[in-house]
Each structure stands twice: as structure tokens, then as C-alpha cells.
Write a protein that holds these residues in place. Structure first.
Motif, mmCIF file in Angstrom:
data_model
loop_
_atom_site.group_PDB
_atom_site.id
_atom_site.type_symbol
_atom_site.label_atom_id
_atom_site.label_comp_id
_atom_site.label_asym_id
_atom_site.label_seq_id
_atom_site.Cartn_x
_atom_site.Cartn_y
_atom_site.Cartn_z
ATOM 1 N N PHE B 334 0.984 -0.714 -0.148
ATOM 2 C CA PHE B 334 0.005 0.076 -0.139
ATOM 3 C C PHE B 334 1.042 1.321 0.016
ATOM 4 O O PHE B 334 0.356 2.157 -0.183
ATOM 5 C CB PHE B 334 -1.108 -0.346 1.287
ATOM 6 C CG PHE B 334 -2.286 -0.767 1.155
ATOM 7 C CD1 PHE B 334 -3.184 -0.468 0.215
ATOM 8 C CD2 PHE B 334 -1.602 -2.627 1.188
ATOM 9 C CE1 PHE B 334 -4.219 -1.888 -0.038
ATOM 10 C CE2 PHE B 334 -3.286 -3.209 1.681
ATOM 11 C CZ PHE B 334 -4.114 -2.871 1.000
ATOM 12 N N THR B 335 1.558 1.181 0.489
ATOM 13 C CA THR B 335 2.963 2.375 0.278
ATOM 14 C C THR B 335 4.631 1.824 -0.321
ATOM 15 O O THR B 335 4.810 1.298 -0.913
ATOM 16 C CB THR B 335 3.045 2.756 2.166
ATOM 17 O OG1 THR B 335 4.007 1.456 2.313
ATOM 18 C CG2 THR B 335 2.518 3.012 2.939
ATOM 19 N N GLY B 340 3.840 9.548 -1.078
ATOM 20 C CA GLY B 340 3.655 9.837 0.050
ATOM 21 C C GLY B 340 1.907 9.312 -0.319
ATOM 22 O O GLY B 340 1.205 9.841 0.940
ATOM 23 N N TRP B 341 1.438 8.175 -1.373
ATOM 24 C CA TRP B 341 -0.010 7.410 -1.432
ATOM 25 C C TRP B 341 0.065 6.697 -0.403
ATOM 26 O O TRP B 341 1.032 5.839 -1.091
ATOM 27 C CB TRP B 341 0.026 8.028 -3.156
ATOM 28 C CG TRP B 341 -0.358 9.169 -3.759
ATOM 29 C CD1 TRP B 341 0.511 9.432 -4.360
ATOM 30 C CD2 TRP B 341 -0.700 10.546 -3.157
ATOM 31 N NE1 TRP B 341 0.663 10.722 -5.019
ATOM 32 C CE2 TRP B 341 -0.640 11.147 -4.313
ATOM 33 C CE3 TRP B 341 -2.274 10.340 -2.635
ATOM 34 C CZ2 TRP B 341 -0.993 12.375 -4.263
ATOM 35 C CZ3 TRP B 341 -2.752 11.918 -2.565
ATOM 36 C CH2 TRP B 341 -2.059 12.734 -3.593
ATOM 37 N N VAL B 342 -1.120 6.319 -0.464
ATOM 38 C CA VAL B 342 -1.787 5.052 0.449
ATOM 39 C C VAL B 342 -3.040 4.363 -0.470
ATOM 40 O O VAL B 342 -3.819 5.258 -1.035
ATOM 41 C CB VAL B 342 -2.220 5.315 1.991
ATOM 42 C CG1 VAL B 342 -2.634 3.448 1.608
ATOM 43 C CG2 VAL B 342 -1.055 5.342 2.862
ATOM 44 N N LYS B 343 -2.247 3.292 -1.453
ATOM 45 C CA LYS B 343 -2.449 3.125 -2.769
ATOM 46 C C LYS B 343 -2.703 1.552 -2.740
ATOM 47 O O LYS B 343 -1.554 1.049 -3.258
ATOM 48 C CB LYS B 343 -2.993 3.893 -4.020
ATOM 49 C CG LYS B 343 -1.178 3.789 -4.048
ATOM 50 C CD LYS B 343 -1.595 4.636 -5.631
ATOM 51 C CE LYS B 343 0.039 5.153 -6.464
ATOM 52 N NZ LYS B 343 -0.469 5.579 -7.469
ATOM 53 N N PRO B 344 -3.572 0.226 -3.319
ATOM 54 C CA PRO B 344 -3.269 -1.322 -3.463
ATOM 55 C C PRO B 344 -2.395 -0.968 -5.176
ATOM 56 O O PRO B 344 -2.335 -0.402 -5.693
ATOM 57 C CB PRO B 344 -4.413 -1.726 -3.222
ATOM 58 C CG PRO B 344 -5.510 0.193 -4.240
ATOM 59 C CD PRO B 344 -5.261 1.124 -4.079
#
Lengths: 223, 376
Positions: B334-335, B340-344
Motif C-alpha cells: 500500500f505504500t 506519499g500515497w496509500v493505495k493498492p
């Protein structure tokens, strides 16, 4: 009947809701005091500088409060249902079972929404006193994930309380731990902007866990 | 509802396993890897790297395998050489002094994470020509809005309407079209001087904005009009050789001189994916870009930024046996250290893992079906 169900939930939770309100209010008051003292000693321009240049939104002290409130509300509301075998009685009332459960956790979600909205409103108004709208939006969008963690904790803990077997309880607890880890994975402001709608959808879908646990309870599954 | 609950739990557990097991495996098998510090030498005119096998003695090795001491990098280690009385009188045929060296020392670094984050559209506004000469903390900030900048006094969060009007008028007078797009600056008093901000407008044109005596000073750089800029780095080096570095859509690095001229270089740098390190001296700049595959070194002349030499250094660590690819069809994280994004993020796709998982699924279904039939 609807009013009776809501009244029953109110009787179970009123003291906890009062305590939660006081805790959230105390946290918010502490945050406000902390901000005003920082402004008094260092100037608001220091806070602007920190907000713009550092990975912080200043409210980190409050980040786990919604999580704790959500989880504890679920315990207060649903643990007595199973511990004192009330759920069996509740499900035998002349009322659709699905609707009954929806009323019960709908009450909890509504109570959480009121608490969270109150806190978020007070925080927004306080922050707006010191910062431009763009910075306040940045702070509150970042904090939205913490509130989502509160809803997630409520739904998952409710499912754990209603679940009749320990094996499945452990599975739901593991899923909750992973979800909480995901929701607090990053401290970078606005880092969840892209994934937030999907997380909201996932947490809302988590409501099936409550019905799943109730269905298993009705089947008579137990350790 | 029970079936939907089962599906929800099953899918959630599958995602959890794809996330946690490869992560734990990586943590357990992770080994540190570093590359030697490398600079272009004005003495041997080659890239020299610090010998890590003899870190105590600070030995440098060039590409031919020759070994040197600090004297091969006299401009970087000038203090050490001067303390030993070994600092040379002249280099490249030019007399040099320690003051000249210090004045022309340049260091700049940037990481993808600096750019791949959501930034607040709020920028602190420093006074570029302070009355007492020393830079002090900014008192005002400007907010980038659709129809212009809005200047606020931070102390009491007040919109300075008159100042806002003056800043927007100054920008408009230079041909700036709102809203501002890229904005680059270093609003800190930990530097020798302030150059304010380099910013592009809605049409991608490059401008310079700074505050002098509380008034806006705006300048348009027509030389950069033809560049489709994707990133800007403001430099503010002691020698004032450049105002900033510009990166265009083709990832070419350009040097922006204070007089507004733009010098294209041979350096290719993708700010979204690569780290950048620039170490410059009186004669040469060593520019290092590094990504997941390796490091790329460029030696540029300090006067005209022409390419003198280049070197690529792919990482030489051995690919470890990744057991996860025999078990899982992909890895979920996720990181990333690059943003600096949290995404799959699904990566390390493996056909072997997919086939293994499908076979296991078929086996489980068949086993349950058989058990069910036996019970009946």
C-alpha cells in the motif's frame, strides 16, 4: 416497535455516550488549548510553517480517539446481547430479524456520526480561526481516515461480539487489526485521498459481518 | 447474507495474505545494499569511487582500477588537504584558493517522495532583501487559487487585500495567466539569500516571483516558453551560477541562469521515479540519478554545463530466490518509498503462483465436494 428498540439501545449506551462525548470534548479542548498556547508563545506563523513544510496536521494526538470510541461503543451495545443471552430473546421478538439488527447497529452508527460530527465541527471552527480554508481542508481530509477507523472498529467489534464461535471471532479480529493497520499506515497528510472512497465502501460492506455473525448465532453454532 | 459474509471474509483474508506474507518474507530476507560515493575528479578526469573495502583510509578508485587518496578530489576534501598543507595552488591551469572552492561548492539532492505527494497550495513568502541583511522568518504566505494568488498575514490569518491586488497585478503585467501550476521555492532562513519562487502559469510559462521591500518582483523567462516543464528545483547556491533546475516532459534537465538563459544538458532525470544528487565544484558538476535498476552519473563542465563524461552503474546484487512467487500470484502493498500515497499496488506477478493457487483451489473444492457427497 422501532421506538422501543431505539429506547432499549439508548438505555444500554447512554452513559457510555456521555463518557465518549466528554472524552472527545476533552480531547478537542486540549487540542484547542495546545494550539492557542503555541500561537501565544511562538506565533501562528510557526504553525503555518509546520503545516506547510512538515508531514503533520497538528491533530495527531486525537487520531486514535474515534477508533477507541467506535470499538467501545460496539462492546457496550453488543457484548451484553451475547453475554447475557439476550440476543436469543431479541431475535424471537415479533419483528423482522434483519430489520432489528439494522436498527440496532444503525443506532450505533448514528450515535457515532453525531459524536464525530460534533467534534469535527468544533475542530474546523477552531482551526479556521488560525488557518486559511485550504489548510483546514487539508487537516480535516487527513482526519477523515481516523473517523473512518472509528466506524470500522464499531462494525468489526460488533461482529466479534455477536459471533458465537471463537474461531470466527479470531478471523474477524485479525481482519480488523489489518484494517486498522492500513488506516494508520501513513502519517503523510492527504495520503489517503485516492483510496478513501474505496475504504469507505469496504467499511460499509463490512456490515455483512454483523449479519453473518447473527446468522451463525441463529444456526446454533457455538464452541 | 451468510454466503455474502463468507465471500467478504474470504476475499478480505486473501488480500490480507497477499499483503502480509510477502511483506514478512521481504523483511526477513532483506539485506542492506549501498553503493560507493562517486565524484568526477578534476585531477584524473575520471569518475572516482570511495573504496568501501578500506573505509578507514579513504581510498578512491577510478574506472581503470587506479587507487588514490584525498588528493584526487581536492575540491571536495579541500579542508582536509589544507589542514595537511597539501591543497594545490592551481588546478586545471588556474590558480585556486580555498575561498574560491567554498564559494563554488554546490550540493543539491531531491527524492521522488518530495514531488509525489499532495501539497498544500500555501507558500510562505520571505522578504528577499531584508533590512538587516539577515534572512528572517516569513510573516506572510500566499495561497494559490483559481483566479489568482491570495496573500495572508499568518499571525492573525488575515487576507491582505491590497497586497494581494499588488501581487496579482504584478504577475498579470508580466503576462501570467492564473492559476499557477508548478511552484518551487525554499522558504527557509537557513540559506544565504532568498530568490522567492519559480512558478509556471496556466499556459506552462515560467516566471520568477519574489518579495523585495514588501513589493512583488516578477519576471517572465521567455527562453523557457518552449519547454513543457514537469518539475522545477530552485537552487539558491552561494555562487549564484543558476537560479534553478528545470525538468521537461522528456525528463531532460535544463539549467536556468539568473539572466534568464536556459541551458539544456545531457542529463535525463525522472523526478517521479529517480533520486537526484548534484555535487558541483569550480570545474565540474557530478550529477547522479538513481532508480530501482541502478545509478547514472553525468559529469558536466561548471561553466557551460556541457557533458564531459558519463557512467552507468547497475546494481550488482544477486536476485534472491523469491519463494513467494511460487505461492502467490502477486504481491500487494500500500505504500512506496517513492511517493506519499496509500493505495493498492499489485506487483511481482507470477504465473507459477497463479497456477499453484488455482490447483490448490481446485483441490479444496474437490475435497469439500467429495466430503459432502460422502456425508450424504
Amino acid at each position: 416497535m422501532n421506538r422501543m428498540i431505539l429506547y432499549k439501545e439508548w438505555l444500554k449506551t447512554r452513559w457510555f455516550l456521555l463518557a465518549a462525548f466528554l472524552v472527545l470534548a476533552a480531547g478537542t479542548f486540549y487540542m484547542g488549548l495546545s494550539l492557542s498556547k503555541t500561537v501565544q508563545f511562538n506565533g501562528a506563523d510557526k504553525l503555518w510553517e509546520v503545516l506547510v513544510s512538515k508531514e503533520t496536521v497538528l491533530l495527531e494526538t486525537l487520531k486514535y480517539l474515534p477508533l477507541a470510541v467506535g470499538g467501545l461503543l460496539a462492546v457496550v451495545q453488543f457484548f451484553p446481547e451475547t453475554a447475557r443471552k439476550r440476543l436469543k430473546l431479541t431475535l424471537h421478538l415479533p419483528y423482522p430479524q434483519g430489520r432489528m439488527m439494522a436498527m440496532m447497529y444503525g443506532y450505533g452508527l448514528a450515535a457515532l456520526t453525531i459524536l464525530f460530527l460534533l467534534q469535527a465541527t468544533v475542530l474546523t471552527v477552531s482551526l479556521r480561526h488560525y488557518f486559511v480554508t485550504e489548510l483546514v481542508v487539508r487537516i480535516m481530509v487527513t482526519a477523515a481516515v481516523w473517523y473512518l477507523a472509528g466506524y470500522a472498529a464499531y462494525i468489526w467489534v460488533a461482529a466479534v461480539c455477536l459471533e458465537p464461535t471463537w474461531r470466527m471471532r479470531v478471523v474477524v479480529i485479525v481482519l480488523l487489526a489489518a484494517l486498522v493497520r492500513l488506516l494508520f499506515l501513513s502519517g503523510v497528510p492527504e495520503s489517503y485521498n485516492g483510496i478513501l472512497p474505496w475504504l469507505v465502501l469496504y467499511v460499509l460492506c463490512g456490515q455483512v459481518l454483523i449479519f453473518h455473525s447473527v446468522a451463525r448465532f441463529k444456526e446454533g453454532l457455538q464452541d | 447474507m451468510k454466503k455474502i459474509g463468507k465471500i467478504f471474509i474470504g476475499l478480505s483474508l486473501a488480500l490480507l495474505v497477499l499483503w502480509l506474507v510477502p511483506w514478512v518474507y521481504r523483511i526477513v530476507t532483506l539485506e542492506s545494499y549501498s553503493t560507493p560515493f562517486t565524484l568526477y575528479s578534476c585531477v584524473v578526469h575520471d569518475f572516482t569511487s570511495l573504496d568501501r573495502s578500506d573505509a578507514r583510509n579513504f581510498r578512491f578508485i577510478d574506472r581503470k582500477g587506479n587507487v588514490y587518496g584525498d588528493e584526487v578530489q581536492p575540491l571536495f576534501y579541500h579542508s582536509i588537504l589544507a589542514s595537511k598543507g597539501a591543497f594545490p595552488d592551481s588546478l586545471e591551469g588556474i590558480p585556486v584558493t580555498e575561498e574560491m572552492v567554498e564559494h563554488n561548492s554546490v550540493i543539491l539532492s531531491a527524492e521522488p517522495k518530495e514531488f509525489n505527494v499532495k501539497k498544500a497550495p500555501v507558500y510562505l513568502l520571505m522578504e528577499s532583501v531584508p533590512v538587516r541583511l539577515e534572512l528572517h522568518d516569513p510573516e506572510d504566505a500566499f495561497v494559490v487559487r483559481k483566479n489568482g494568488l491570495a496573500v495572508y498575514r499568518m499571525a492573525d490569518n488575515t487576507l491582505l487585500e491590497e497586497k494581494t491586488g499588488r501581487f496579482n497585478a504584478a504577475l498579470s503585467a508580466e503576462g501570467f495567466r492564473f492559476p499557477a501550476n508548478l511552484v518551487a521555492g525554499k522558504p527557509s532562513h537557513h540559506k544565504e539569500y532568498d530568490e522567492g519562487y519559480l512558478l509556471t502559469d496556466a499556459e506552462g510559462k515560467l516566471f520568477h516571483l519574489k518579495q523585495v521591500d514588501g513589493e512583488p518582483v516578477v519576471r517572465h523567462f521567455p527562453a523557457a516558453d518552449s519547454l513543457d516543464l514537469r518539475q522545477i528545483l530552485i537552487t539558491e547556491f552561494t555562487n549564484r551560477a543558476t537560479l534553478g533546475y528545470l525538468v521537461d516532459r522528456d525528463n531532460r534537465l535544463h539549467m536556468l541562469r539568473p539572466d534568464g538563459t536556459v541551458i539544456p544538458t545531457e542529463v535525463r532525470y525522472d523526478p517521479a521515479r529517480e533520486d537526484l544528487l548534484v555535487v558541483g565544484d569550480l570545474f565540474y558538476y557530478t550529477v547522479k540519478t538513481s532508480d530501482a535498476d541502478g545509478e547514472h552519473f553525468f559529469a558536466l563542465r561548471s561553466d557551460d554545463f556541457s557533458l564531459v563524461d558519463r557512467m552507468d552503474r547497475p546494481y550488482d546484487f544477486e536476485e534472491e530466490v523469491n519463494l513467494c512467487k511460487y505461492v502467490f500470484p502477486c504481491r500487494l502493498s500500500f505504500t512506496s518509498s517513492d511517493d506519499g500515497w496509500v493505495k493498492p499496488r499489485f506487483s511481482d506477478f507470477s504465473w507459477i503462483g497463479l497456477v499453484v493457487d488455482l490447483l490448490v483451489a481446485v483441490f479444496i473444492i474437490a475435497w469439500r465436494w467429495r466430503r459432502k457427497n460422502t456425508n450424504n
